[in-house]
Motif scaffolding. Structure first.
Motif, PDB file in Angstrom:
ATOM      1  N   MET A  36       0.742  -1.141  -0.172  1.00 38.80           N
ATOM      2  CA  MET A  36      -0.122  -0.167  -0.070  1.00 38.80           C
ATOM      3  C   MET A  36       0.604   1.332   0.314  1.00 38.80           C
ATOM      4  N   SER A  38       1.501   5.380  -1.135  1.00 30.28           N
ATOM      5  CA  SER A  38       0.523   6.637  -0.518  1.00 30.28           C
ATOM      6  C   SER A  38      -0.520   6.616  -1.443  1.00 30.28           C
ATOM      7  N   CYS A  41      -3.539   4.921  -0.706  1.00 30.13           N
ATOM      8  CA  CYS A  41      -4.071   5.236   0.283  1.00 30.13           C
ATOM      9  C   CYS A  41      -5.204   6.795   0.050  1.00 30.13           C
ATOM     10  N   ARG A  45      -9.977   5.727  -0.533  1.00 30.68           N
ATOM     11  CA  ARG A  45      -9.961   7.106   0.359  1.00 30.68           C
ATOM     12  C   ARG A  45     -10.767   8.033  -0.292  1.00 30.68           C
ATOM     13  N   GLN A  52      -9.425  13.042   4.828  1.00 36.03           N
ATOM     14  CA  GLN A  52      -8.520  11.938   6.173  1.00 36.03           C
ATOM     15  C   GLN A  52      -8.967  11.930   7.321  1.00 36.03           C
ATOM     16  N   ILE A  66      -1.666  10.250   8.580  1.00 36.40           N
ATOM     17  CA  ILE A  66      -2.346  10.131   7.327  1.00 36.40           C
ATOM     18  C   ILE A  66      -1.914  11.685   6.281  1.00 36.40           C
ATOM     19  N   GLU A  70       0.323  10.283   2.519  1.00 39.67           N
ATOM     20  CA  GLU A  70      -0.147  10.819   1.125  1.00 39.67           C
ATOM     21  C   GLU A  70       0.441  11.312   0.967  1.00 39.67           C
ATOM     22  N   ARG A  81       0.031   1.553   9.600  1.00 37.29           N
ATOM     23  CA  ARG A  81      -0.006   0.750   7.997  1.00 37.29           C
ATOM     24  C   ARG A  81      -1.140  -0.230   7.407  1.00 37.29           C
ATOM     25  N   LEU A  84      -3.573   1.061   8.601  1.00 37.68           N
ATOM     26  CA  LEU A  84      -5.166   2.108   7.870  1.00 37.68           C
ATOM     27  C   LEU A  84      -5.230   0.786   6.733  1.00 37.68           C
ATOM     28  N   GLN A  85      -4.609   0.642   6.385  1.00 44.45           N
ATOM     29  CA  GLN A  85      -4.785  -0.919   5.270  1.00 44.45           C
ATOM     30  C   GLN A  85      -6.065  -1.674   5.899  1.00 44.45           C
ATOM     31  N   LEU A  88      -9.564   0.389   5.737  1.00 49.13           N
ATOM     32  CA  LEU A  88      -9.973  -0.083   4.374  1.00 49.13           C
ATOM     33  C   LEU A  88     -10.727  -0.700   3.553  1.00 49.13           C
TER      34      LEU A  88
END
Length: 114
Positions: A36, A38, A41, A45, A52, A66, A70, A81, A84-85, A88
């Motif tokens: 993953m 930036s 990401c 989104r 964000q 974030i 990005e 990380r 975040l992944q 999502l």
């Protein structure tokens, strides 16, 4: 409700990972995290129509982290990380690895966007 309990589990895992100094790629079970970037990401989104701040609220990561990730100013720690992944992915994003046409993201199923 399922998303909230999944995020609590991920946050607990994140705390466990914070004791390690190795890179994400040093953990074979987290190898997808290394993929993953930036741009993915940001694209994820956008597909979810999240800001964000929305991602920060849902993941437990800071909005500054974030934003810096990005904008290619810094790379978050392994646990962040991963968090975040997974956040999502739980919202319906599928990360597409390099397959000759470049990496990407797609919305894999109807997601909870509120």
């Amino acid at each position: 409700m399922r998303l909230l309990s999944e995020n609590k589990r991920i946050i607990g895992f994140r705390k466990h990972l914070s004791t390690f100094s190795e890179k994400a790629c040093d953990f074979p079970e987290l190898s997808p995290v290394c993929d993953m970037d930036s741009a993915q990401c940001r694209a994820a989104r956008a597909l979810l129509k999240w800001t964000q701040e929305d991602l920060a609220t849902r993941s437990g990561a800071s909005a500054v982290t974030i934003r810096n990730f990005e904008n290619d100013r810094s790379v978050p720690q392994t646990g962040t990380r991963y968090l975040l992944q997974k956040t999502l992915e739980n919202a319906g994003i599928e990360f597409i690895p390099e397959n000759g046409g470049g990496v990407g993201v797609r919305l894999s199923r109807r997601s909870e966007r509120t």
